[in-house]
Enzyme design. Structure first.
Site, PDB file in Angstrom:
ATOM      1  N   TYR A  59     -16.164  -7.621 -13.076  1.00 60.43           N
ATOM      2  CA  TYR A  59     -15.773  -8.264 -11.518  1.00 60.43           C
ATOM      3  C   TYR A  59     -16.468  -9.642 -11.744  1.00 60.43           C
ATOM      4  O   TYR A  59     -17.691  -9.565 -10.980  1.00 60.43           O
ATOM      5  CB  TYR A  59     -15.917  -7.417 -10.330  1.00 60.43           C
ATOM      6  CG  TYR A  59     -15.213  -5.829 -10.423  1.00 60.43           C
ATOM      7  CD1 TYR A  59     -14.302  -5.521 -11.241  1.00 60.43           C
ATOM      8  CD2 TYR A  59     -15.871  -4.926  -9.553  1.00 60.43           C
ATOM      9  CE1 TYR A  59     -14.024  -4.238 -11.193  1.00 60.43           C
ATOM     10  CE2 TYR A  59     -15.548  -3.647  -9.405  1.00 60.43           C
ATOM     11  CZ  TYR A  59     -14.196  -3.308 -10.362  1.00 60.43           C
ATOM     12  OH  TYR A  59     -14.009  -1.901 -10.457  1.00 60.43           O
ATOM     13  N   PHE A 206      -7.106   2.406  -7.478  1.00 62.05           N
ATOM     14  CA  PHE A 206      -5.782   1.977  -6.968  1.00 62.05           C
ATOM     15  C   PHE A 206      -5.413   3.505  -5.997  1.00 62.05           C
ATOM     16  O   PHE A 206      -4.131   3.913  -6.145  1.00 62.05           O
ATOM     17  CB  PHE A 206      -4.730   1.939  -8.229  1.00 62.05           C
ATOM     18  CG  PHE A 206      -5.189   1.067  -9.143  1.00 62.05           C
ATOM     19  CD1 PHE A 206      -5.605  -0.288  -8.657  1.00 62.05           C
ATOM     20  CD2 PHE A 206      -4.734   1.113 -10.506  1.00 62.05           C
ATOM     21  CE1 PHE A 206      -5.799  -1.252  -9.725  1.00 62.05           C
ATOM     22  CE2 PHE A 206      -5.136   0.061 -11.259  1.00 62.05           C
ATOM     23  CZ  PHE A 206      -5.538  -1.091 -10.632  1.00 62.05           C
ATOM     24  N   LEU A 208      -4.036   3.190  -3.187  1.00 66.80           N
ATOM     25  CA  LEU A 208      -2.951   2.845  -2.450  1.00 66.80           C
ATOM     26  C   LEU A 208      -1.867   2.269  -3.408  1.00 66.80           C
ATOM     27  O   LEU A 208      -1.043   1.807  -3.103  1.00 66.80           O
ATOM     28  CB  LEU A 208      -3.346   1.964  -1.448  1.00 66.80           C
ATOM     29  CG  LEU A 208      -3.915   2.313  -0.143  1.00 66.80           C
ATOM     30  CD1 LEU A 208      -4.603   1.223   0.803  1.00 66.80           C
ATOM     31  CD2 LEU A 208      -3.250   3.399   0.571  1.00 66.80           C
ATOM     32  N   LEU A 213       1.680   2.149  -1.261  1.00 65.11           N
ATOM     33  CA  LEU A 213       1.474   2.862  -0.212  1.00 65.11           C
ATOM     34  C   LEU A 213       1.204   2.630   1.252  1.00 65.11           C
ATOM     35  O   LEU A 213       0.874   3.045   2.235  1.00 65.11           O
ATOM     36  CB  LEU A 213       0.533   3.869  -0.672  1.00 65.11           C
ATOM     37  CG  LEU A 213       1.101   4.829  -1.766  1.00 65.11           C
ATOM     38  CD1 LEU A 213       0.022   5.653  -2.319  1.00 65.11           C
ATOM     39  CD2 LEU A 213       2.037   5.781  -1.119  1.00 65.11           C
ATOM     40  N   THR A 214       1.032   1.009   1.261  1.00 57.49           N
ATOM     41  CA  THR A 214       0.756   0.334   2.403  1.00 57.49           C
ATOM     42  C   THR A 214       2.001   0.267   3.299  1.00 57.49           C
ATOM     43  O   THR A 214       2.142   0.261   4.734  1.00 57.49           O
ATOM     44  CB  THR A 214       0.429  -1.156   2.764  1.00 57.49           C
ATOM     45  OG1 THR A 214       1.383  -1.813   1.878  1.00 57.49           O
ATOM     46  CG2 THR A 214      -0.884  -1.172   1.694  1.00 57.49           C
ATOM     47  N   LYS A 216       4.492  -1.774   3.407  1.00 57.33           N
ATOM     48  CA  LYS A 216       4.425  -3.442   3.689  1.00 57.33           C
ATOM     49  C   LYS A 216       5.689  -3.899   2.731  1.00 57.33           C
ATOM     50  O   LYS A 216       6.053  -5.146   3.125  1.00 57.33           O
ATOM     51  CB  LYS A 216       3.261  -4.217   3.527  1.00 57.33           C
ATOM     52  CG  LYS A 216       2.233  -3.834   4.669  1.00 57.33           C
ATOM     53  CD  LYS A 216       0.953  -4.492   4.660  1.00 57.33           C
ATOM     54  CE  LYS A 216       0.127  -3.919   5.671  1.00 57.33           C
ATOM     55  NZ  LYS A 216      -1.183  -4.382   5.676  1.00 57.33           N
TER      56      LYS A 216
END
Length: 310
Positions: A59, A206, A208, A213-214, A216
């Site tokens: 990261y 992961f 979501l 899975l939001t 949106k």
């Protein structure tokens, strides 16, 4: 309800919602990241009672660790936190290679300690297998580091079932991190049962399904990032997944909850899962994730939600 759990058979006690910090300093992963926003994310996590922060060398090639280290030092809260990081990647002539050798991992842990401004790491994962170093030997390297007090617990990530067994040949593995969500259920076949049987804590990444899975997205949503290459976001599979998410959304509305919170709360009902580490790019997102702790699913509700995505 007590929202603290011990990770598997370690001595690490974590709040059930942690923070996956790949958007803190992860300039190589996300466009237009700002270091100060990254530090604000860490501050927001601490202010919200989060005590479990997950990062990795990859990261930002160490930048995420540096920013976390700065905030933890600024707040003076090191002994209140469980910090997890990961290593295996190294830069070679401008490209990234994997290395699980003893010398490399030992030197990576030393570098992570410096970047995090600490003298111990609570949980250290080998991020990916390098395909060369015997996995039991890799776990043995981390056991040495644990015996020396450099790390407190031994982790591994991104292993298949055979590799998981090889890594744990001597029983050293304490925490495993792998992909798992309502959409991506492969871990239920072998990985999760193995972890449950051997007292290994399973941390899903992961959780979501990269935002699916939001609730949106619509069938007209266009993806311009790495999601466009993922099978679950393509063609008929994407449409099929959206229909399932609509059913999840309806179940969430019955509980007067948000779809994402119910998807995350479902993970916390699964065996071997002591905590989850949803990521966030903005402080508001992080605060929102913490609302998951207000949701309790009954066994019937959890089973109903499982059934939607079977």
């Amino acid at each position: 309800m007590d929202q603290t759990r011990t990770l598997g058979e370690t001595k690490l006690q974590v709040k059930r919602i942690g923070f996956g910090a790949n958007a803190v300093g992860g300039h190589n992963l996300f466009p237009n990241l700002n270091d100060e926003t990254g530090k604000d994310l860490v501050r927001t996590a601490l202010d919200g009672g989060v005590n479990f922060i997950d990062t990795a060398f990859i990261y930002g090639l160490g930048r995420s660790e540096e920013l976390i280290g700065e905030v933890v030092q600024e707040r003076g809260v090191r002994n209140e936190l469980i910090i997890a990081t990961k290593g295996a990647h190294k830069e070679v002539n401008g490209s990234i290679e994997l290395d699980n050798s003893r010398d490399f991992l030992r030197s990576e842990v030393e570098k992570s300690l410096k970047r995090l401004k600490t003298d111990y790491i609570d949980l250290y994962y080998v991020h990916f297998p390098d395909g060369k170093t015997p996995l039991a030997e890799v776990a043995g390297t981390l056991k040495e580091l644990k015996d020396e007090g450099k790390i407190k617990a031994i982790g591994a990530s991104n292993l298949n079932y055979q590799q998981l067994q090889e890594y744990n040949a001597d029983g050293y593995l304490e925490v495993f991190q792998g992909e798992y969500s309502l959409i991506q259920r492969d871990a239920e076949k072998e990985l999760l049962p193995y972890c449950e049987k051997h007292g290994i804590s399973f941390i899903p990444y992961f959780p979501l399904a990269s935002g699916l899975l939001t609730g949106k997205f619509t069938k007209d949503t266009v993806f311009e990032d790495s999601r466009k290459d993922k099978p679950q976001f393509q063609g008929e599979t994407f449409i099929h997944n959206l229909k399932k998410v609509d059913k999840l959304k309806a179940a969430a509305e019955e509980k007067q909850a948000e779809t994402a919170h119910v998807a995350l709360a479902w993970l916390l009902t699964r065996p071997a899962i002591d905590a989850i580490i949803p990521g966030a790019k903005r402080p508001e997102q992080l605060k929102d994730n913490l609302k998951t702790l207000d949701i309790e699913l009954t066994e019937d509700e959890a089973n109903f939600i499982s059934g939607i995505f079977k």
